[in-house]
Enzyme design. Structure first.
Site, PDB file in Angstrom:
ATOM      1  N   CYS A  49      -2.973 -13.059   0.751  1.00 28.42           N
ATOM      2  CA  CYS A  49      -2.322 -12.349  -0.350  1.00 28.42           C
ATOM      3  C   CYS A  49      -0.812 -12.594  -0.338  1.00 28.42           C
ATOM      4  O   CYS A  49      -0.150 -12.550  -1.376  1.00 28.42           O
ATOM      5  CB  CYS A  49      -2.621 -10.851  -0.278  1.00 28.42           C
ATOM      6  SG  CYS A  49      -2.377 -10.134   1.351  1.00 28.42           S
ATOM      7  N   HIS A 478      -1.652  -5.393   2.986  1.00 22.70           N
ATOM      8  CA  HIS A 478      -1.942  -6.191   1.792  1.00 22.70           C
ATOM      9  C   HIS A 478      -0.657  -6.351   0.990  1.00 22.70           C
ATOM     10  O   HIS A 478       0.161  -5.428   0.907  1.00 22.70           O
ATOM     11  CB  HIS A 478      -3.013  -5.475   0.964  1.00 22.70           C
ATOM     12  CG  HIS A 478      -3.351  -6.177  -0.312  1.00 22.70           C
ATOM     13  ND1 HIS A 478      -3.795  -7.476  -0.339  1.00 22.70           N
ATOM     14  CD2 HIS A 478      -3.295  -5.762  -1.612  1.00 22.70           C
ATOM     15  CE1 HIS A 478      -4.008  -7.837  -1.599  1.00 22.70           C
ATOM     16  NE2 HIS A 478      -3.712  -6.811  -2.381  1.00 22.70           N
TER      17      HIS A 478
END
Length: 929
Positions: A49, A478
């Site tokens: 990510c 994340h």
């Protein structure tokens, strides 16, 4: 340049995209096809990510995009490049070109960056085991790009990077002046990403000020600007200015890094004038003035504190209040000898009327004795008028109040007047001093806040272009990005494959920090010139915005896009063929679907509406048929003496009275009267009288009563005749329908809650969670209309939370078992139940308990990152799961509705409710047939 054949050969050698990765289990065209020129997402191929967040931020810079897509090297440079690093950088640039070309012209909703990432994995050896740091990756990426473009720059010295377009775009210089060990020094350094410490600062300007100045300023000497320490001044700012926010620090006691979650605000436009060397003299004067104002502010606050915390002992009070207390003491008259008699008279008659008055109130203690601790707190904080009146508020009061307060024993009127006059004068003087101090503090604070709001210091604006956000802890988390879309004039959220429209408010909530574990990690600002250039270049048309850039691409890149789009169409055709071969499976529908009223209308909406009203009210009449039959049985005398109408009238009023009294009873944890009868629900929620009366009349008109003796049939016929006489002007049928829909939904919520609790007690967590989630969601709709419309929300939330935590433990244990079937089962539980449920919970009104539970679950999965005993395939799967687990704000929630359960009678439901509630408060598992 790579010829078209090379592209084709490489495309053939790459693994074919699996359709399940594109289409998913429930495919729809919008799930995999790009809409117009809407920006595309990027696939997360295992803890990547960070790559998506950075690349998307850079791609949305038109100048950077132009440089990458226009990159080419002369043939002689390609042939002369022998070093491994040089070849790797050229290969990476070519892969980045292909990726950017697809991001411009693909028809897919998201692209696959695997090829470019494979090259990066060589540089980041640990990429397969753990997640990369955004700043580390961005540094590496800019280094590679800088080296690649240096090959294309025609300069005599390889060290001369002044003509390198990447350096021109991202790099600036700053001058450091200072004193070290008594010696002054001055040096110029280059920077790409400017690091800033977050801890201890409230906003970005404070961060920058702290980074630019270290040490104390010398007021006397301008040439030697510091006594010790140093100052930094930007001598050249790049068009793209990037700030790294350092949000991690090493905890010595724990022996591991931890994240700093403190709040840090940043503006959409920052003026860099105050940090430029060209503004040095003006800024130094302002810093001196600011220092003087802050010192003045400290003195003012200390003076004010002496007034507001007066005294020499441990307990200190505001001086004006203390003088007021002495004034009240002086004003109190001494106790007279007859006071005791008056006290006796006053105390006796007061207690009883107060209690009676409280009990006579509609919300009195007697009626609310079982309301719980919240109501008790309410009464304590909101006493009755009688209770309030007993509290002395003024210096002068009733004789009883006066006698209870201390007073001077001997004081003459002359002494009293003298002391009162002095105290009042002193009090007025002190209050004026306090007021003057507060006004001075306000003025000084305003001067501090507006110190740099000088038009001369607002000539170099930088607009916020992108915010890279990290959610999680220091060791795992994340990343996603918020990027401002200039043509659309709005913020977009880039979260792996998902690109959605956002807002500044959402960006603030996710990026400032201080609320949850999400906060900005990197800020990308662009100069006002770049911002205006983008705005001027935009022609205002959204569709076809990228088409011009696609048409301007080199031929081989255009062919590369065409090939990928052709493959997409081939995949789509193959998938459609597969789908056409499948036999559609219809879900079994229950015998009666009247309980679930659809909001969608068919061609004849009015007839459907009428039918749904009749079916719902008839169902509620059928549920209550035993109670209605009893009411009719009690009218035998009236029927024999006065006929059928009199019998109906008596039965109607008797039943209404019975239900009215039941509605007024105080509920207990084991008893909810609303489950017994629809009218109890209506009466407790103050339904219109016409709705109540028509509903009760329908009870007696129910066709299910016709099986009984002739009296029931006769009463049923008369009731039906009276129903036909009620016209649309008498009862609003749309409102009538909504009330019955609400009661139907209330019963459904109750059934789902009870079923979920029973399943939880029997450790069937998967089935239980589905029922509890649906109970909570449906109950929320009811509670929006009134607190008595639904069931206890906190009870559902508690067991939903417990069930989710249990299920997460089960899924995690299955996942780490490393057995293929068990791993698949664990992932299935996570995808089908846990993540959708977390999405539904994670809204603006989430409770602290739910938020803590979500963090516990996320941390469990994050703890598996980088584990040595977990193989690469499992780590890859974990990388695909974590983005959805850590940020499910863009998830499309798909949660299968549980099987419908219909209780046969209200008595079944009430006894089941009692049994389950007793079981919850006790320890044993209760099963109700």
């Amino acid at each position: 340049d790579r010829p078209q054949e090379a592209h084709s050969a490489e495309n053939k050698s790459r693994p074919k995209r699996k359709r399940c990765e594109v289409w998913g289990e429930n495919p729809k065209q919008n799930d995999w096809r790009r809409v117009g020129d809407w920006p595309v997402g990027m696939k997360n191929i295992g803890n990547t990510c960070w790559f998506s967040a950075v690349i998307q931020s850079l791609f949305q810079l038109p100048e950077f995009r132009r440089l990458v897509l226009g990159y080419s090297l002369p043939q002689n440079v390609l042939e002369s490049c022998r070093s491994h690093t040089g070849k790797r950088n050229i290969a990476f640039m070519q892969e980045l070109q292909c990726l950017f070309a697809l991001m411009l012209g693909t028809r897919r909703k998201f692209v696959d960056p695997s090829a470019a990432l494979e090259l990066l994995r060589d540089a980041f050896r640990s990429a397969e085991e753990q997640q990369q740091d955004v700043s580390e990756f961005t540094h590496k990426l800019l280094d590679w790009l800088e080296d690649a473009f240096q090959l294309a720059v025609n300069v005599k010295s390889p060290e001369d990077k002044s003509e390198n377009p990447m350096v021109q775009l991202f790099y600036g210089t700053f001058l450091t002046e200072g004193v070290h060990e008594g010696n002054t020094f001055s040096k110029i350094e280059a920077f790409g990403q400017y690091p800033l410490q977050v801890n201890g600062y409230r906003n970005l300007n404070e961060c920058l000020e702290g980074a630019m100045v270290e040490g104390e300023m010398d007021e006397a000497t301008a040439s030697q600007s510091v006594k010790y320490g140093q100052e930094r001044w930007f001598t050249k700012l790049p068009p793209v200015l990037t700030f790294e926010l350092s949000r991690f620090e090493f905890n010595q006691s724990l022996g591991q890094p931890e994240k700093i979650h403190t709040k840090l605000e940043f503006p959409q436009t920052i003026y860099m004038d105050r940090y430029l060397y060209s503004s040095k003299e003006l800024i130094q004067r302002k810093r001196e003035e600011l220092k003087r104002l802050k010192e003045k502010m400290v003195i003012l606050q200390q003076k004010l504190e002496r007034y507001m915390k007066y005294g020499s002992g441990p307990a200190r009070f505001p001086l004006p209040d203390m003088l007021q207390y002495v004034l009240e003491f002086i004003a109190t008259k001494p106790v007279v000898s007859s006071a005791q008699g008056s006290q006796t008279t006053l105390l006796q008659p007061q207690a009883e009327p107060r209690v009676l008055d409280v009990l006579s109130q509609p919300n009195g203690v007697l009626e609310r004795k079982d309301a719980g601790t919240e109501d008790a707190a309410f009464f304590l904080s909101n006493p009755s008028p009688h209770q309030k009146s007993s509290t002395p508020l003024q210096p002068s009061g009733s004789p009883a109040e006066t006698s209870e307060r201390p007073a001077p024993h001997v004081v003459s009127e002359e002494e009293r007047n003298l002391v009162r006059s002095c105290l009042q004068r002193w009090r007025n003087e002190i209050e004026q001093d306090v007021q003057d101090l507060k006004e001075s503090i306000t003025r000084t604070n305003l001067s501090i806040e507006q110190m740099y709001c000088d038009p001369l210091l607002q000539q170099v604006p930088y607009r916020l272009h992108a915010v890279l956000v990290h959610e999680g802890q220091a060791n795992a988390g994340h990343y996603w990005a918020y990027i401002y879309d200039q043509p659309r004039k709005s913020w977009l959220k880039y979260n792996d494959i998902s690109v959605t429209e956002s807002s500044w408010e959402e960006l603030e909530r996710d990026s400032f920090g201080g609320l949850k574990n999400a906060s900005a990690y990197c800020l990308m600002y662009i100069s006002d010139k770049v911002s205006r250039f983008v705005a001027d270049k935009d022609d205002g048309s959204e569709v076809g915005r990228f088409q011009q850039e696609v048409e301007a691409l080199p031929l081989e890149l255009r062919h590369y896009i065409q090939e990928d789009n052709w493959r997409l169409e081939q995949e789509a055709e193959e998938w459609e063929e597969e789908q056409s071969c499948k036999i559609p499976q219809m879900e079994p529908s229950p015998a009666s679907e009247s309980q679930d009223v659809s909001s969608e209308s068919g061609p004849d909406q009015s007839s459907v509406c009428e039918q749904s009203v009749r079916s719902l009210s008839s169902e509620h009449a059928m549920i209550a048929k035993e109670q209605t039959a009893k009411a009719i049985a009690n009218t035998a005398d009236a029927y024999e003496k006065n006929g059928v109408e009199a019998a109906l009238c008596e039965a109607f009023h008797e039943e209404y009275s019975r239900l009215y009294l039941l509605a007024k009873e105080t509920p207990t944890p084991q008893n909810d009267a609303r489950l017994q009868h629809v009218l109890i629900y209506f009466l407790q929620n103050n339904a219109p009288q016409q709705v109540v009366e028509r509903t009760l009349l329908e009870q007696f008109a129910d066709k299910n009563l016709s099986y009984d003796e002739s009296r029931s049939i006769s009463i049923m016929k008369v009731a039906r005749a009276k129903l036909r006489e009620i016209g649309p002007d008498d009862v609003d049928m749309e409102e009538y329908k909504k009330w019955h829909e609400d009661y139907s939904l209330f019963r459904k919520v109750s059934v789902y809650l009870l079923t979920g609790l029973e399943l939880y007690q029997n450790r069937k967590y998967q089935e239980s969670l589905t029922y509890l989630v649906y109970a909570y969601q449906s109950n929320t709709k009811l509670l929006m209309k009134g607190t008595n419309r639904g069931v206890n929300e906190s009870l559902i939330a508690l067991y939903r939370r417990k069930c989710l935590l249990k299920l997460n433990e089960v899924a995690a244990s299955l996942f780490v078992s490393c057995e293929e079937a068990r791993v698949a089962e664990g992932i299935s539980i996570l995808n089908e139940l846990i993540i959708p449920c977390m999405h539904l919970m994670n809204n603006f009104e989430i409770s602290k308990e739910d938020l803590d539970a979500i963090e516990v679950m996320r941390n469990r999965w994050c703890s598996y990152l980088g584990r040595e005993d977990m193989d690469a395939k499992l780590q890859m799967k974990l990388g695909e799961l974590l983005p959805r687990l850590l940020d499910c704000s863009t998830e499309v929630v798909v949660l299968k509705e549980p099987p419908k359960i219909r209780p046969n009678s209200p008595y079944d439901l009430c006894s089941r409710f009692a049994a389950v509630m007793e079981s919850i408060h006790g320890a044993s598992t209760v099963t109700v047939k």
